[in-house]
Write a protein that holds these residues in place. Structure first.
Motif, PDB file in Angstrom:
ATOM      1  N   GLN A 292      43.347  18.143  70.397  1.00 23.35           N
ATOM      2  CA  GLN A 292      43.532  17.333  69.201  1.00 23.35           C
ATOM      3  C   GLN A 292      42.669  17.841  68.042  1.00 23.35           C
ATOM      4  OE1 GLN A 292      45.956  15.441  69.251  1.00 23.35           O
ATOM      5  NE2 GLN A 292      46.260  14.951  71.423  1.00 23.35           N
ATOM      6  N   ILE A 293      41.465  18.284  68.341  1.00 20.99           N
ATOM      7  CA  ILE A 293      40.595  18.818  67.297  1.00 20.99           C
ATOM      8  C   ILE A 293      41.167  20.110  66.725  1.00 20.99           C
ATOM      9  CG2 ILE A 293      38.351  19.941  66.950  1.00 20.99           C
ATOM     10  CD1 ILE A 293      37.176  17.723  68.737  1.00 20.99           C
ATOM     11  N   THR A 294      41.703  20.954  67.582  1.00 24.41           N
ATOM     12  CA  THR A 294      42.340  22.187  67.108  1.00 24.41           C
ATOM     13  C   THR A 294      43.501  21.867  66.184  1.00 24.41           C
ATOM     14  OG1 THR A 294      41.699  23.375  69.117  1.00 24.41           O
ATOM     15  CG2 THR A 294      43.540  24.281  67.844  1.00 24.41           C
ATOM     16  N   ARG A 295      44.264  20.859  66.519  1.00 25.49           N
ATOM     17  CA  ARG A 295      45.410  20.438  65.692  1.00 25.49           C
ATOM     18  C   ARG A 295      44.935  19.947  64.327  1.00 25.49           C
ATOM     19  NH1 ARG A 295      48.993  16.379  68.868  1.00 25.49           N
ATOM     20  NH2 ARG A 295      50.528  18.056  69.106  1.00 25.49           N
ATOM     21  N   ALA A 296      43.931  19.105  64.299  1.00 31.69           N
ATOM     22  CA  ALA A 296      43.432  18.582  63.027  1.00 31.69           C
ATOM     23  C   ALA A 296      42.808  19.679  62.181  1.00 31.69           C
ATOM     24  CB  ALA A 296      42.419  17.464  63.294  1.00 31.69           C
ATOM     25  N   ARG A 297      42.039  20.554  62.824  1.00 34.09           N
ATOM     26  CA  ARG A 297      41.374  21.647  62.093  1.00 34.09           C
ATOM     27  C   ARG A 297      42.419  22.580  61.464  1.00 34.09           C
ATOM     28  NH1 ARG A 297      37.715  23.570  65.925  1.00 34.09           N
ATOM     29  NH2 ARG A 297      35.990  22.409  64.983  1.00 34.09           N
ATOM     30  N   ALA A 298      43.491  22.859  62.180  1.00 35.77           N
ATOM     31  CA  ALA A 298      44.534  23.743  61.649  1.00 35.77           C
ATOM     32  C   ALA A 298      45.163  23.140  60.396  1.00 35.77           C
ATOM     33  CB  ALA A 298      45.594  23.996  62.723  1.00 35.77           C
ATOM     34  N   LEU A 299      45.365  21.831  60.397  1.00 34.95           N
ATOM     35  CA  LEU A 299      45.931  21.171  59.215  1.00 34.95           C
ATOM     36  C   LEU A 299      44.981  21.266  58.035  1.00 34.95           C
ATOM     37  CD1 LEU A 299      47.528  18.073  60.943  1.00 34.95           C
ATOM     38  CD2 LEU A 299      48.762  19.698  59.497  1.00 34.95           C
ATOM     39  N   LEU A 300      43.699  21.017  58.260  1.00 39.94           N
ATOM     40  CA  LEU A 300      42.726  21.102  57.168  1.00 39.94           C
ATOM     41  C   LEU A 300      42.677  22.517  56.595  1.00 39.94           C
ATOM     42  CD1 LEU A 300      39.849  18.922  58.673  1.00 39.94           C
ATOM     43  CD2 LEU A 300      41.379  18.315  56.779  1.00 39.94           C
ATOM     44  N   HIS A 301      42.684  23.523  57.462  1.00 42.00           N
ATOM     45  CA  HIS A 301      42.660  24.905  56.980  1.00 42.00           C
ATOM     46  C   HIS A 301      43.952  25.262  56.245  1.00 42.00           C
ATOM     47  CE1 HIS A 301      38.839  26.224  58.449  1.00 42.00           C
ATOM     48  NE2 HIS A 301      39.107  25.966  59.715  1.00 42.00           N
ATOM     49  N   SER A 302      45.069  24.694  56.686  1.00 39.53           N
ATOM     50  CA  SER A 302      46.344  25.052  56.049  1.00 39.53           C
ATOM     51  C   SER A 302      46.435  24.541  54.616  1.00 39.53           C
ATOM     52  CB  SER A 302      47.515  24.521  56.878  1.00 39.53           C
ATOM     53  OG  SER A 302      47.639  23.119  56.757  1.00 39.53           O
ATOM     54  N   GLY A 303      45.612  23.543  54.269  1.00 41.70           N
ATOM     55  CA  GLY A 303      45.604  23.060  52.890  1.00 41.70           C
ATOM     56  C   GLY A 303      44.466  23.607  52.057  1.00 41.70           C
ATOM     57  N   ALA A 304      43.705  24.552  52.619  1.00 43.03           N
ATOM     58  CA  ALA A 304      42.468  24.999  51.969  1.00 43.03           C
ATOM     59  C   ALA A 304      42.699  25.736  50.655  1.00 43.03           C
ATOM     60  CB  ALA A 304      41.680  25.893  52.926  1.00 43.03           C
ATOM     61  N   ALA A 305      43.914  26.225  50.428  1.00 41.49           N
ATOM     62  CA  ALA A 305      44.168  26.924  49.162  1.00 41.49           C
ATOM     63  C   ALA A 305      44.263  25.956  47.985  1.00 41.49           C
ATOM     64  CB  ALA A 305      45.455  27.745  49.266  1.00 41.49           C
ATOM     65  N   LEU A 306      44.567  24.690  48.250  1.00 42.12           N
ATOM     66  CA  LEU A 306      44.772  23.734  47.161  1.00 42.12           C
ATOM     67  C   LEU A 306      43.539  23.569  46.274  1.00 42.12           C
ATOM     68  CD1 LEU A 306      46.411  21.649  45.638  1.00 42.12           C
ATOM     69  CD2 LEU A 306      45.819  19.965  47.404  1.00 42.12           C
ATOM     70  N   PRO A 307      42.342  23.321  46.815  1.00 40.61           N
ATOM     71  CA  PRO A 307      41.194  23.137  45.911  1.00 40.61           C
ATOM     72  C   PRO A 307      40.868  24.369  45.086  1.00 40.61           C
ATOM     73  CG  PRO A 307      40.481  23.232  48.214  1.00 40.61           C
ATOM     74  CD  PRO A 307      41.967  23.087  48.221  1.00 40.61           C
ATOM     75  N   ARG A 308      41.270  25.561  45.552  1.00 41.96           N
ATOM     76  CA  ARG A 308      41.019  26.765  44.759  1.00 41.96           C
ATOM     77  C   ARG A 308      41.928  26.824  43.533  1.00 41.96           C
ATOM     78  NH1 ARG A 308      40.439  29.046  50.071  1.00 41.96           N
ATOM     79  NH2 ARG A 308      42.538  29.931  50.049  1.00 41.96           N
ATOM     80  N   ARG A 309      43.038  26.081  43.585  1.00 41.47           N
ATOM     81  CA  ARG A 309      43.944  26.052  42.437  1.00 41.47           C
ATOM     82  C   ARG A 309      43.610  24.924  41.461  1.00 41.47           C
ATOM     83  NH1 ARG A 309      47.943  26.815  46.392  1.00 41.47           N
ATOM     84  NH2 ARG A 309      48.759  24.714  46.072  1.00 41.47           N
ATOM     85  N   LEU A 310      42.766  23.988  41.877  1.00 46.57           N
ATOM     86  CA  LEU A 310      42.424  22.864  41.013  1.00 46.57           C
ATOM     87  C   LEU A 310      41.148  23.189  40.254  1.00 46.57           C
ATOM     88  CD1 LEU A 310      43.165  19.912  43.452  1.00 46.57           C
ATOM     89  CD2 LEU A 310      44.624  20.806  41.622  1.00 46.57           C
ATOM     90  N   PRO A 311      41.042  22.772  39.018  1.00 46.90           N
ATOM     91  CA  PRO A 311      39.935  23.216  38.172  1.00 46.90           C
ATOM     92  C   PRO A 311      38.619  22.491  38.447  1.00 46.90           C
ATOM     93  CG  PRO A 311      41.348  21.711  36.960  1.00 46.90           C
ATOM     94  CD  PRO A 311      42.021  21.954  38.277  1.00 46.90           C
ATOM     95  N   GLY A 312      37.529  23.204  38.229  1.00 49.12           N
ATOM     96  CA  GLY A 312      36.193  22.638  38.121  1.00 49.12           C
ATOM     97  C   GLY A 312      35.786  21.670  39.205  1.00 49.12           C
TER      98      GLY A 312
END
Length: 275
Positions: free
Chosen positions: A207-227
């Motif tokens: 279950q932890i592997t599943r949750a961690r994979a989801l968090l990593h899969s969205g990691a590009a989003l904050p790099r596209r949001l400013p400041g």
């Protein structure tokens, strides 16, 4: 408003730009109040659903701008008057608020989930709407951003489930999918007795592997949001990852060692977010 519940993730922090800070408080007030109706106290299910139905009426009133449905419920005015102003000011869609409400109602009615698809559907209404509303506030409501925000929000929701197994059990709820319990050979008797068996550890690792994979899969989003907005979201992701790490470090004992983030954790998360 006072955030009078322990929250692992920041709520309307000073990192948020001032123009949207009040909006986040208004959204949080609505979600927190509805969630408490579903979760807190000793009210019967029928009474909880009746109270949540009052929330539904108020949402319809906000959504029906040209044909208001009666006056605001006086008891709920401190929640819905500012929420209505926030929805109008920021042109927020009303659907995410209904989605959240349907998840709170489901918490009253549904206490087990057959498989991960059923649990993911619940997360799509209990967690993902918050991320989507935040993207609307950021002026970043695009399909690609929605996809990554959904992954982050579902990952955070699963993280909360895995740290709260014991608390949810006392409320009569099991969010671990039934098919996963059966696959790993973990019974509800094991949950009741807090048995730290090899099967339990294997289940939690999965279950932890599943949750961690989801968090990593969205990691590009904050790099596209400013400041500060992007940094805030990086902190949120790091918070989820830190809790998962703490569960692993406790050898998957979430029965007696529920992880909570302290000052040292936040310092570590800030360093990870910056680097």
């Amino acid at each position: 408003m006072a955030v009078d519940h322990y929250e692992n993730f920041p709520v309307a922090s000073l990192l948020l730009p001032r123009p949207i800070r009040q909006a986040v408080r208004d959204i949080y007030r609505y979600a927190r109040a509805a969630d408490d109706i579903a979760d807190e106290g000793n009210a019967a299910a029928e009474a909880r659903l009746a109270d949540l139905a009052r929330f539904r009426t108020e949402l319809h009133r906000i959504g029906a701008e040209t044909a208001p449905i009666g006056p605001v419920d006086g008891e709920l005015a401190p929640i819905f008057v500012p929420l209505a102003a926030t929805v109008r000011r920021h042109q927020l869609p009303i659907t995410p608020f209904f989605d959240l409400l349907s998840a709170f109602e489901q918490d009253v009615r549904t206490h087990r989930y057959a498989d991960f698809d059923a649990l993911r559907d619940y997360c799509a209404r209990s967690a993902d709407p918050v991320g989507r509303l935040m993207l609307h506030l950021y002026g970043a409501a695009t399909p690609a951003n929605f996809t990554e925000a959904d992954a982050i929000c579902t990952g955070l929701q699963l993280t909360n489930f895995w740290q709260d197994v014991r608390q949810d059990w006392h409320k009569g709820r099991v969010y671990l999918p039934q098919e996963d319990l059966q696959h790993f050979g973990v019974s509800e008797d094991d949950l009741a007795a807090c048995r730290l068996t090899p099967a339990w550890r294997a289940l939690m690792d999965f279950q932890i592997t599943r949750a961690r994979a989801l968090l990593h899969s969205g990691a590009a989003l904050p790099r596209r949001l400013p400041g500060r907005i992007g940094f805030e979201l990086k902190l949120v992701i790091q918070g989820g990852l830190r809790i998962l790490q703490r569960i692993e470090q406790a050898n998957y004992d979430v029965f007696m060692n529920r992880p909570q983030l302290g000052a040292r954790d936040w310092a570590f998360m800030a360093w990870r977010a910056l680097t």
